[in-house]
Design a protein around this motif. Structure first.
Motif, PDB file in Angstrom:
ATOM      1  N   GLN A  23       1.453  -7.401 -16.436  1.00 49.81           N
ATOM      2  CA  GLN A  23       2.311  -6.344 -16.955  1.00 49.81           C
ATOM      3  C   GLN A  23       1.631  -4.979 -16.870  1.00 49.81           C
ATOM      4  OE1 GLN A  23       3.301  -6.836 -21.105  1.00 49.81           O
ATOM      5  NE2 GLN A  23       5.084  -5.485 -20.978  1.00 49.81           N
ATOM      6  N   ARG A  24       0.344  -4.938 -17.201  1.00 51.82           N
ATOM      7  CA  ARG A  24      -0.397  -3.684 -17.184  1.00 51.82           C
ATOM      8  C   ARG A  24      -0.560  -3.144 -15.769  1.00 51.82           C
ATOM      9  NH1 ARG A  24      -5.687  -4.029 -20.648  1.00 51.82           N
ATOM     10  NH2 ARG A  24      -4.099  -4.854 -22.044  1.00 51.82           N
ATOM     11  N   ALA A  25      -0.584  -4.038 -14.807  1.00 47.24           N
ATOM     12  CA  ALA A  25      -0.768  -3.624 -13.415  1.00 47.24           C
ATOM     13  C   ALA A  25       0.505  -3.059 -12.800  1.00 47.24           C
ATOM     14  CB  ALA A  25      -1.248  -4.817 -12.587  1.00 47.24           C
ATOM     15  N   GLU A  26       1.645  -3.237 -13.467  1.00 43.05           N
ATOM     16  CA  GLU A  26       2.931  -2.885 -12.869  1.00 43.05           C
ATOM     17  C   GLU A  26       2.993  -1.417 -12.450  1.00 43.05           C
ATOM     18  OE1 GLU A  26       6.536  -3.499 -11.203  1.00 43.05           O
ATOM     19  OE2 GLU A  26       5.193  -5.016 -12.026  1.00 43.05           O
ATOM     20  N   LYS A  27       2.479  -0.512 -13.276  1.00 45.60           N
ATOM     21  CA  LYS A  27       2.577   0.901 -12.932  1.00 45.60           C
ATOM     22  C   LYS A  27       1.756   1.230 -11.687  1.00 45.60           C
ATOM     23  CE  LYS A  27      -1.096   2.468 -16.087  1.00 45.60           C
ATOM     24  NZ  LYS A  27      -1.404   3.348 -17.262  1.00 45.60           N
ATOM     25  N   HIS A  28       0.646   0.503 -11.490  1.00 41.41           N
ATOM     26  CA  HIS A  28      -0.163   0.735 -10.294  1.00 41.41           C
ATOM     27  C   HIS A  28       0.499   0.128  -9.057  1.00 41.41           C
ATOM     28  CE1 HIS A  28      -3.380   2.413 -12.681  1.00 41.41           C
ATOM     29  NE2 HIS A  28      -3.356   1.361 -13.479  1.00 41.41           N
ATOM     30  N   ILE A  29       1.275  -0.937  -9.255  1.00 41.09           N
ATOM     31  CA  ILE A  29       2.042  -1.508  -8.138  1.00 41.09           C
ATOM     32  C   ILE A  29       3.144  -0.529  -7.741  1.00 41.09           C
ATOM     33  CG2 ILE A  29       3.561  -3.396  -7.442  1.00 41.09           C
ATOM     34  CD1 ILE A  29       1.968  -5.214  -9.360  1.00 41.09           C
ATOM     35  N   ILE A  30       3.852   0.004  -8.731  1.00 38.46           N
ATOM     36  CA  ILE A  30       4.913   0.977  -8.459  1.00 38.46           C
ATOM     37  C   ILE A  30       4.338   2.219  -7.791  1.00 38.46           C
ATOM     38  CG2 ILE A  30       6.594   2.528  -9.560  1.00 38.46           C
ATOM     39  CD1 ILE A  30       6.978   0.345 -11.699  1.00 38.46           C
ATOM     40  N   GLY A  31       3.135   2.605  -8.210  1.00 36.62           N
ATOM     41  CA  GLY A  31       2.480   3.771  -7.625  1.00 36.62           C
ATOM     42  C   GLY A  31       1.818   3.511  -6.285  1.00 36.62           C
ATOM     43  N   SER A  32       1.955   2.300  -5.764  1.00 32.14           N
ATOM     44  CA  SER A  32       1.430   1.904  -4.443  1.00 32.14           C
ATOM     45  C   SER A  32      -0.089   1.902  -4.369  1.00 32.14           C
ATOM     46  CB  SER A  32       1.997   2.822  -3.336  1.00 32.14           C
ATOM     47  OG  SER A  32       3.394   2.718  -3.274  1.00 32.14           O
ATOM     48  N   HIS A  33      -0.748   1.726  -5.511  1.00 32.03           N
ATOM     49  CA  HIS A  33      -2.198   1.591  -5.523  1.00 32.03           C
ATOM     50  C   HIS A  33      -2.646   0.135  -5.645  1.00 32.03           C
ATOM     51  CE1 HIS A  33      -2.286   5.982  -7.054  1.00 32.03           C
ATOM     52  NE2 HIS A  33      -2.399   5.938  -5.738  1.00 32.03           N
ATOM     53  N   LEU A  34      -1.752  -0.726  -6.097  1.00 31.47           N
ATOM     54  CA  LEU A  34      -1.967  -2.168  -6.133  1.00 31.47           C
ATOM     55  C   LEU A  34      -0.795  -2.860  -5.470  1.00 31.47           C
ATOM     56  CD1 LEU A  34      -3.230  -2.977  -9.776  1.00 31.47           C
ATOM     57  CD2 LEU A  34      -4.580  -3.054  -7.674  1.00 31.47           C
ATOM     58  N   ARG A  35      -1.052  -4.052  -4.938  1.00 31.70           N
ATOM     59  CA  ARG A  35       0.033  -4.911  -4.473  1.00 31.70           C
ATOM     60  C   ARG A  35      -0.183  -6.295  -5.059  1.00 31.70           C
ATOM     61  NH1 ARG A  35      -2.501  -3.681   0.467  1.00 31.70           N
ATOM     62  NH2 ARG A  35      -4.150  -5.164   1.004  1.00 31.70           N
ATOM     63  N   LEU A  36       0.910  -7.011  -5.268  1.00 31.21           N
ATOM     64  CA  LEU A  36       0.848  -8.385  -5.749  1.00 31.21           C
ATOM     65  C   LEU A  36       1.237  -9.296  -4.605  1.00 31.21           C
ATOM     66  CD1 LEU A  36       0.440 -10.317  -8.168  1.00 31.21           C
ATOM     67  CD2 LEU A  36       2.893 -10.071  -8.640  1.00 31.21           C
ATOM     68  N   ALA A  37       0.296 -10.120  -4.166  1.00 37.04           N
ATOM     69  CA  ALA A  37       0.539 -11.029  -3.040  1.00 37.04           C
ATOM     70  C   ALA A  37      -0.003 -12.406  -3.391  1.00 37.04           C
ATOM     71  CB  ALA A  37      -0.125 -10.502  -1.772  1.00 37.04           C
ATOM     72  N   GLU A  38       0.867 -13.388  -3.464  1.00 36.31           N
ATOM     73  CA  GLU A  38       0.477 -14.770  -3.757  1.00 36.31           C
ATOM     74  C   GLU A  38      -0.365 -14.853  -5.028  1.00 36.31           C
ATOM     75  OE1 GLU A  38      -1.391 -16.277  -0.261  1.00 36.31           O
ATOM     76  OE2 GLU A  38       0.456 -16.271   0.925  1.00 36.31           O
ATOM     77  N   GLU A  39       0.135 -14.218  -6.077  1.00 36.00           N
ATOM     78  CA  GLU A  39      -0.512 -14.217  -7.388  1.00 36.00           C
ATOM     79  C   GLU A  39      -1.906 -13.583  -7.375  1.00 36.00           C
ATOM     80  OE1 GLU A  39       0.877 -15.169 -10.512  1.00 36.00           O
ATOM     81  OE2 GLU A  39       2.540 -14.810  -9.121  1.00 36.00           O
ATOM     82  N   ARG A  40      -2.096 -12.643  -6.454  1.00 36.76           N
ATOM     83  CA  ARG A  40      -3.341 -11.887  -6.415  1.00 36.76           C
ATOM     84  C   ARG A  40      -3.022 -10.396  -6.473  1.00 36.76           C
ATOM     85  NH1 ARG A  40      -8.020 -14.469  -4.664  1.00 36.76           N
ATOM     86  NH2 ARG A  40      -7.733 -16.645  -4.012  1.00 36.76           N
ATOM     87  N   LEU A  41      -3.731  -9.688  -7.330  1.00 35.33           N
ATOM     88  CA  LEU A  41      -3.623  -8.237  -7.395  1.00 35.33           C
ATOM     89  C   LEU A  41      -4.685  -7.635  -6.487  1.00 35.33           C
ATOM     90  CD1 LEU A  41      -3.187  -7.778 -11.249  1.00 35.33           C
ATOM     91  CD2 LEU A  41      -1.465  -7.276  -9.504  1.00 35.33           C
ATOM     92  N   GLN A  42      -4.236  -6.883  -5.490  1.00 39.06           N
ATOM     93  CA  GLN A  42      -5.157  -6.338  -4.499  1.00 39.06           C
ATOM     94  C   GLN A  42      -4.957  -4.831  -4.377  1.00 39.06           C
ATOM     95  OE1 GLN A  42      -3.469  -8.735  -1.384  1.00 39.06           O
ATOM     96  NE2 GLN A  42      -5.193 -10.182  -1.399  1.00 39.06           N
ATOM     97  N   LEU A  43      -6.045  -4.117  -4.172  1.00 34.34           N
ATOM     98  CA  LEU A  43      -5.972  -2.678  -3.957  1.00 34.34           C
ATOM     99  C   LEU A  43      -5.359  -2.371  -2.594  1.00 34.34           C
ATOM    100  CD1 LEU A  43      -9.527  -1.666  -5.218  1.00 34.34           C
ATOM    101  CD2 LEU A  43      -7.369  -1.071  -6.339  1.00 34.34           C
ATOM    102  N   THR A  44      -4.487  -1.378  -2.547  1.00 32.84           N
ATOM    103  CA  THR A  44      -4.025  -0.851  -1.275  1.00 32.84           C
ATOM    104  C   THR A  44      -5.093   0.096  -0.722  1.00 32.84           C
ATOM    105  OG1 THR A  44      -2.959   1.056  -2.302  1.00 32.84           O
ATOM    106  CG2 THR A  44      -1.641  -0.959  -2.088  1.00 32.84           C
ATOM    107  N   MET A  45      -4.869   0.591   0.476  1.00 31.81           N
ATOM    108  CA  MET A  45      -5.840   1.522   1.050  1.00 31.81           C
ATOM    109  C   MET A  45      -5.993   2.748   0.156  1.00 31.81           C
ATOM    110  SD  MET A  45      -5.926   3.310   4.839  1.00 31.81           S
ATOM    111  CE  MET A  45      -6.306   1.771   5.686  1.00 31.81           C
TER     112      MET A  45
END
Length: 376
Positions: A334-356
């Motif tokens: 839940q806390r990571a959601e804002k960073h996903i929306i901001g394109s700084h994190l992505r959620l892929a196969e239950e892994r939170l990964q940094l974007t470029m």
């Protein structure tokens, strides 16, 4: 599996940017070796007989040691610790210490990986950093190592300094790729407090470091390394497939390690401790631990977030749920959601990964994801 790190606290001269523990005087080197051998024996139970898969000579400048001294240290380790067959044994070396004879003797002692402090192939950069080697040595040492079969090489490069335009940074990276070096560690020039660089900048004797230049050169670096087929497997580290640093990867995977020598850190899964950062005190009392920290549950989960977020694989939410509970995993998601929306994190196969773009903000994102006693 666990690792052993040995801190060799001597350098030929002080680089302007360095804040590691070291001395430029070799007067007490023999006393240090004796103390280190005593600590190796005294702390043989720290890892509880866990197999040792990596040994790393860091510093300082470990290549200042005589080959016989390196051999004696390794002999002591093999006698007292369960080193696995094929263990990765890395020696940090400066280009000016690398000769054909020394490479051959290092191989004979069991060194099978070199981490070379090149920093740049340009003379003006090396002079500005106050490095002990020159540009010709930076290039020649790599060829010597490859000719002697010690081709499991990593080199350090520094970017973002005021003497390094983008064109020179590109030439540094392309030269490393062209030489077939399987592993690169690339670091933004950092102005650490109480270093010579910090003093020179405050006195306006050298130009300040530009964060914008550093960010741009880091983005360029990621593009160049991806195009060349290297894995960007940790924020500062790039490897050809199959050539990741096993020792440093163990840190990022949260494995146990024993640190030997002054200022060295150790971690056994539940606590962290570090040795005195003073050569004279270390020699008088080998293995003197100056501080020990028992990690709370919050600190343990935050440590997992911090180290795993920096890696290619990212934060495994299933692993986090298994180790720290499904509630924490849900809260983190839940806390990571804002960073996903901001394109700084992505959620892929239950892994939170940094974007470029997220990799430019890794430390801040990790801190924002940390747990504290109020977040339970």
């Amino acid at each position: 599996m666990a690792g052993i790190y040995l801190h060799i606290p001597f350098c030929r001269q002080a680089c302007h940017y360095c804040n590691f523990h070291f001395s430029t005087s070799l007067n007490r080197k023999n006393d240090f070796i004796s103390a280190l051998l005593k600590e190796i024996a005294a702390r043989k139970d720290y890892l509880e007989a866990e197999p040792i898969e990596t040994v790393y000579f860091g510093g300082g400048t470990p290549s200042l040691l005589a080959t016989e001294e390196i051999a004696t240290i390794l002999q002591q380790l093999r006698a007292l610790y369960p080193l696995v067959s094929g263990a990765e044994v890395t020696l940090e070396a400066n280009p000016d210490d690398i000769t054909t004879a020394r490479l051959r003797s290092w191989r004979e002692t069991g060194i099978n990986r070199l981490s070379i402090g090149v920093q740049s192939f340009f003379e003006e950069d090396l002079r500005w950093m106050n490095r002990a080697h020159d540009a010709r040595q930076a290039l020649d040492c790599i060829g010597l190592a490859q000719e002697e079969g010690l081709d499991n090489i990593s080199i350090d490069l520094i970017y973002g300094g005021p003497t390094l335009p983008d064109s020179h940074w590109q030439q540094n990276v392309e030269r490393a790729i062209g030489l077939g070096i399987p592993h690169l560690s690339c670091y933004a020039l950092t102005v650490e407090p109480r270093t010579a660089l910090d003093t020179l900048i405050r006195r306006h004797q050298v130009a300040e470091v530009s964060p914008d230049d550093q960010a741009r050169q880091f983005l360029l670096l990621m593009d160049w390394m991806a195009a060349a087929g290297y894995e960007h497997y940790e924020i500062s580290n790039f490897a050809q497939p199959g050539h990741r640093s096993r020792h440093n990867s163990a840190y990022w995977q949260g494995k146990k390690y024993l640190g030997l020598g002054p200022s060295a850190h150790s971690y056994n899964g539940v606590s962290r401790e570090w040795n005195v950062a003073n050569n004279a005190q270390y020699i008088a009392a080998p293995g003197l631990v100056t501080e020990k920290e028992i990690l709370t549950p919050d600190q343990q989960v935050n440590e997992y977030i911090m180290i795993s977020l920096r890696t290619l694989e990212g934060i495994d939410l299933q692993t986090l749920a298994h180790r720290f509970g499904p509630q924490r995993a849900a809260q983190l998601r839940q806390r990571a959601e804002k960073h996903i929306i901001g394109s700084h994190l992505r959620l892929a196969e239950e892994r939170l990964q940094l974007t470029m773009e997220g990799k430019l903000l890794a430390d801040g994102i990790a801190a924002d994801l940390f747990f504290d006693t109020q977040s339970k």
